[in-house]
Design an enzyme around this catalytic site. Structure first.
Site, PDB file in Angstrom:
ATOM      1  CG  ASP A 113      47.947  35.481  39.129  1.00  0.00           C
ATOM      2  OD1 ASP A 113      48.097  34.297  39.467  1.00  0.00           O
ATOM      3  OD2 ASP A 113      46.844  36.045  39.139  1.00  0.00           O
ATOM      4  CE  LYS A 134      44.979  33.661  40.483  1.00  0.00           C
ATOM      5  NZ  LYS A 134      44.426  34.726  39.627  1.00  0.00           N
ATOM      6  CB  CYS A 148      45.577  37.989  41.850  1.00  0.00           C
ATOM      7  SG  CYS A 148      44.224  37.914  40.647  1.00  0.00           S
TER       8      CYS A 148
HETATM    9  C1  VGL Z   1      44.618  39.992  38.116  1.00  0.00           C
HETATM   10  C2  VGL Z   1      43.283  41.603  37.196  1.00  0.00           C
HETATM   11  C3  VGL Z   1      42.572  40.658  36.503  1.00  0.00           C
HETATM   12  C4  VGL Z   1      45.774  39.644  38.994  1.00  0.00           C
HETATM   13  C5  VGL Z   1      43.922  39.031  37.429  1.00  0.00           C
HETATM   14  O1  VGL Z   1      46.384  38.568  38.807  1.00  0.00           O
HETATM   15  O2  VGL Z   1      46.085  40.440  39.904  1.00  0.00           O
HETATM   16  N1  VGL Z   1      44.288  41.274  37.988  1.00  0.00           N
HETATM   17  N2  VGL Z   1      42.903  39.365  36.623  1.00  0.00           N
END
Ligand code: VGL
Ligand code: ZN
Length: 194
Positions: free
Chosen positions: A15, A101, A140
């Site tokens: 991410d 995702k 994540c």
């Molecule tokens: C994430 C908060 C909400 C991440 C994803 O990728 O860590 N954090 N959605």
């Protein structure tokens, strides 16, 4: 000193998207600092000819994790927006496998292994050991490391290649402890072994 990348290894970049970097919708402090570190790992992974996977948070506009639906987060990483794009300096090669995702409006998917087929894909590629980093360390990345261990992979987290969002002070440190306790190897060196 980290071990050399070799056959049976994979690189998993979690991410590294604009919304998790400074100026983004769900800013991780210093989140963009992971980019040059991960670029070195990408280069080393290519030299070692090991597979590269990059996950992305890829939400519909009405995702359940957003505050307007009672979730904990401001809207972020909405499909096909600039915020959801990978950081522009991240040097993802063509052959990198993208894992999306968080696409189901009604369900969160913090882990790159959660119902994405990633573990199966890795097994098919002969992967046994996963080197990882990305954003966010306490959300994540943590979930992906724990799931990767649960899937039976050895998991090495490159600590200089990750940053926590730290909604509550100490979340990042606690996440590190959780990952270490679950069996992850925390690598303190930023550089891959030559
Ligand atoms: C994430 C908060 C909400 C991440 C994803 O990728 O860590 N954090 N959605
Ligand atoms: Zn999200």
């Amino acid at each position: 000193m980290t071990e050399r990348l070799a056959r049976g290894d994979a690189l998993l970049i979690v991410d590294v998207q604009n919304d998790f970097c400074p100026g983004g919708a769900l800013e991780v402090p210093g989140g963009d600092a992971v980019v040059p570190v991960l670029n070195r790992w990408i280069e080393a992974a290519r030299e070692a000819r090991i597979p590269i996977y990059a996950s992305r948070d890829w939400h519909p506009e009405n995702h359940i994790s957003f505050v307007d639906r009672g979730g904990p987060w401001p809207p972020h990483c909405i499909q096909n927006t600039q915020g959801a794009a990978f950081h522009p300096d991240l040097q993802l090669p063509e052959e990198a496998v993208i894992i999306s995702k968080g696409t189901d409006p009604g369900r969160d998917q913090y882990s790159a292994f959660d119902d994405t087929g990633l573990a199966k894909r890795m097994r098919e590629q002969g992967v046994q050991r996963v080197w990882t980093g990305g954003l966010a360390q306490d959300v994540c990345v943590r979930a992906s490391v724990l799931d990767g261990l649960g899937e039976g992979f050895a998991v090495h987290l490159v600590q200089p290649a990750t940053r926590p969002v730290d909604v509550n002070p100490g979340d990042g440190e606690r996440a590190l402890a959780d990952m270490r306790e679950a069996g992850a190897i925390i690598e303190e060196e930023p550089e891959p072994a030559p």
